[in-house]
Design an enzyme around this catalytic site. Sequence first.
Site, PDB file in Angstrom:
ATOM      1  N   GLU B  49     -36.186  60.124  38.597  1.00 16.31           N
ATOM      2  CA  GLU B  49     -35.346  59.147  39.271  1.00 16.31           C
ATOM      3  C   GLU B  49     -34.945  59.725  40.623  1.00 16.31           C
ATOM      4  OE1 GLU B  49     -31.478  57.304  38.064  1.00 16.31           O
ATOM      5  OE2 GLU B  49     -32.414  57.440  36.092  1.00 16.31           O
ATOM      6  N   ASP B  60     -21.100  55.654  41.281  1.00 18.82           N
ATOM      7  CA  ASP B  60     -21.270  57.104  41.253  1.00 18.82           C
ATOM      8  C   ASP B  60     -19.963  57.864  41.400  1.00 18.82           C
ATOM      9  OD1 ASP B  60     -24.139  57.575  40.979  1.00 18.82           O
ATOM     10  OD2 ASP B  60     -24.272  56.421  42.840  1.00 18.82           O
ATOM     11  N   TYR B 174     -31.545  50.833  30.418  1.00 13.63           N
ATOM     12  CA  TYR B 174     -30.684  51.968  30.736  1.00 13.63           C
ATOM     13  C   TYR B 174     -29.355  51.748  30.029  1.00 13.63           C
ATOM     14  CZ  TYR B 174     -28.777  55.596  33.936  1.00 13.63           C
ATOM     15  OH  TYR B 174     -28.217  56.719  34.483  1.00 13.63           O
TER      16      TYR B 174
END
Lengths: 374, 258
Positions: B49, B60, B174
């Site tokens: 990734e 994030d 995911y």
Amino acid sequence: MPALDELEKAYFALGKDRDFKREIDLLLKTYVGRPTPLYFAKRLTDYLGGARIYLKREDLAHTGAHKINNALGQALLAKKMGKKRLIAETGAGQHGVATATGAALCGLECEIYMGSDDIVRQSLNVFRMRLLGANVVEVAIGSRTLKDAINEAMRDWTTNVRSTHYVLGTVFGPHPFPLIVRDFQSVIGREAKKQVLDAEGRLPDYLIACIGGGSNAMGLFHHFIDDGEVKMIGVEAGGRGIVPGEHAARFAGGSLGVLQGTKSYLLQDDDGNILGTHSVSAGLDYAAVGPEHAFLRDSGRVRYTFATDDEALSAFELLSRTEGIIPALESSHALAETVKLVPGLPKDNVVIVNLSGRGDKDVQQVARIKGIQL
Amino acid sequence: MSRIGKKFRDIVKRGEKAFIPYIMAGDPDLGRTVELVRILEDCGADIIELGVPFSDPLADGPTIQKAAQRALSGGVTLHKVIDLVADLRKHSQVPFVLMTYYNPIFKYGEERFVRDASEAGVDGIIVPDLPPDEAGNILSFSRKADFDIIFLVAPTSTEERIRLVSKSSRGFIYYVSITGITGSKLSMDSSISSHVSKIRSLSGKPVAIGFGISTPEEASEVARFADGVIVGSAIVKRASDPDASLREYLLSLRKAIS
């Protein structure tokens, strides 16, 4: 997404709940002090020598700005949803103070995210939030202003979504936020319409409001959108001029993009990274604008323009001297456009300016800019 | 079938689990990224990734935010990351997935992005701020190009949402192990395994787990009920360590994910 679905469901259900509406209306009246007056600014009208100017006095609402209309509504909504904790972002500090107030009133925990640059220029509001029992979290990354405070609040919400409601302060972010915030703020225009009809016997020719995310403007405009004869002007922050990084005028210097769950006009570079912004007013210092404003701009219903730092500062002083009202620097941008527009209008025209907040919070910063030691 | 699809098919056939490391492209410069890709492959990465730096990385935590800022200040853009993959593709057959946010793709132009990225050898993308509800355009372009769009499922996702993601996601699904942002502390509880088995039963697609996994012990625990394990922040933190200690760490993860 699940949190947004939950919020939408709860909001639509409570929207139909008569008790909830009664509870909000009673608090708006007895706690916030609504309706706020629509004041005929005679001396400013005489000074500018054109249209008759009315000020919608959101500065007289509890906590000193329109932000309380939305924060209180969302605090009650959160309580009904069983949330224990409120979080919010703030730029000028007005929304942070309003959310901290709503949290205190509803007995909820409260955490406010604020950029480190804004903490410096709005220190008075930081202290107010702490007095109200909120924890103010400094955001020292990125632009260190409103945009990064929103990022941090969203990260917190993602992490603590089960216990926490995110009180977004403007008509931005993912659905249903722009809708919820507009609904809670639309009390401004609903009152103003009735008040101007009482005072003048007719609708106004112009509405003028400043635009950061755009909640005070959406609140004033919403109930007039279908009245085609009412012209509307939104005023963005022109900062030091329309040069990248020196302003926050998204319609003048931006392009379409997607940020923080919203598709709208953004200040961005060719690679889609968000640009830095500047405005003398922390509440307007933001790289994106509410999506409904983007729609109203593209449809031509609202005209958008900007005022520079200097123009806003001189309007700030003008209103203080002529009317004995110290306006927020944000609202001073709307006043700056009024100063430009009104002298050219016929004397029988009627203009309503949204005085979205009071300027006490800005006094120290204006003194600093003028080089005066307090 | 896409390169990612084939990779998972082979791994599942062998009864193994995929090791999916994440690094930020261009942190601190693109030269280091080329070296890191080689090290990751040497240490048994099944899929790599590559983070694309963005000014406002909402999903994030501080480690990846700072890495993105370093890459941005070095002038790294989505265009440059696509060019980088084209170079890497000359010597490597490992599947590359870009993790980016939606605005850089929107600005690039969705159709052009899918075309350029797949021509360069990018196999798919993860876009944390793009739910399948809003991805109609890019999904239709990607189908023509055999380009995988990988969507995320959170611990708070309802069954209805899991169904939507299952239907739309391609390559793999995911699963975000925690309610939170990348690099947060993982809390192992039984809900991860029950969520993942639910997703599997509803989708029939491979499920990889990420967010908050940093030690070989955590990787091994998570690997028990997933098809793949994604490790990001913990590698980004070590991206400038001496190669020998970085390799040792990566090999310990590889060994744990089986």
